[in-house]
Design an enzyme around this catalytic site. Sequence first.
Site, PDB file in Angstrom:
ATOM      1  N   LYS A  80       7.343 -17.317   0.312  1.00 50.89           N
ATOM      2  CA  LYS A  80       7.226 -17.513  -1.126  1.00 50.89           C
ATOM      3  C   LYS A  80       6.546 -16.298  -1.756  1.00 50.89           C
ATOM      4  O   LYS A  80       5.792 -15.577  -1.124  1.00 50.89           O
ATOM      5  CB  LYS A  80       6.419 -18.780  -1.434  1.00 50.89           C
ATOM      6  N   ASP A  81       6.797 -16.131  -3.034  1.00 48.79           N
ATOM      7  CA  ASP A  81       6.349 -14.972  -3.787  1.00 48.79           C
ATOM      8  C   ASP A  81       4.825 -14.905  -3.897  1.00 48.79           C
ATOM      9  O   ASP A  81       4.150 -15.925  -3.955  1.00 48.79           O
ATOM     10  CB  ASP A  81       6.963 -15.064  -5.192  1.00 48.79           C
ATOM     11  N   ARG A  82       4.296 -13.687  -3.958  1.00 49.94           N
ATOM     12  CA  ARG A  82       2.870 -13.500  -4.202  1.00 49.94           C
ATOM     13  C   ARG A  82       2.526 -13.745  -5.667  1.00 49.94           C
ATOM     14  O   ARG A  82       1.598 -14.478  -5.979  1.00 49.94           O
ATOM     15  CB  ARG A  82       2.440 -12.085  -3.803  1.00 49.94           C
TER      16      ARG A  82
END
Length: 352
Positions: A80-82
């Site tokens: 998942k995205d930061r």
Amino acid sequence: MNELELLGPRAYGDALGRAALKATAEDFQVDEVLDIPLSGDGEHLWLWVEKRGLNTVEAARRLARAAGVQLRTVSYAGLKDRQALTRQWFSIQLPGKADPDLSAAQDATLQILKSGRHKRKLQRGAHAANGFTLRLTQLEGDKEALNQRLETIALQGIPNYFGVQRFGYQGGNLGEARDYAGRKALPEQRAVRSRLLSTARSYLFNRVLAARVADGSWQKAQVGDLLAFTDSRSFFPADVDECSDPRLAILDLHPTGPQWGEGPSPAGGATAALENAIANDESVLRDWLVRAGMEHERRILRLPIGRLTWHYPEPDILQLEFVLPPGCFATVLVRELVDLVPVGQTDSPCVF
């Protein structure tokens, strides 16, 4: 390389305005959908984690340190995205051990929302979907035109491009992949090798999809296509009868494109001709993937947008809520609507 070169043309025409995405973490929210009931016992501790400003690997490292275990014992379904507010599952293997005190892992950027025991670890790709809530801020555009396009997208889907985040800043990952491919070499580090091989496969897929968007065939079955259901990795050939299957019209069944590996395209007719022509044009990348032992897989060309809803909480904010299968990119939906004003990064995608 720019976005058009890495992806391809939009399906529904030019962008209808401009907006910012990821001005704050709350503007890009992701909830992992996992249909696995926990057994309540077993050597694996499963954790439902909310994080912001952390990517998945960073969160896993923090959990491992707090639990006093090696990183390899911490598992997750997908990356998942930061630059986002995300909620996803992790599991920690703890054979013969009590639940550890994980308070040291928690702060304003990571919170454990719930936990439970299970007999098995969390496998990559085990989640059923990802739910998204996106807020496009600083919106400049005609709301009536945006509403009409969103209604079209809800009915027809969008091209299932790999997003620009797959290719790194200005396509840097693709440049690295070309360098290794040209030298007929592979990176020694497993993570780097996986990243660059995925980049090369994604680029070849995007080139095929771009050609089919350009000729209008990306959401139509043609004889020789290989068809797949939205949530299935298996596929079957399209003959004349399959091309009129009513499940195509309701976005359950789709034509597919190549995730390149050993052997020629398993498609037939014009589909095979296109895919093999692009592979031949990128023969250095193709041969590199084959030498690396990659197997030929398929990915749907058309992405249905599940449970798509939208509203305008403020005159200059468009909020979108929708569900995507694993491995699909929310940013390719945004791309069909507006051009993005640079604010935050779309760091690491949901790739599993």
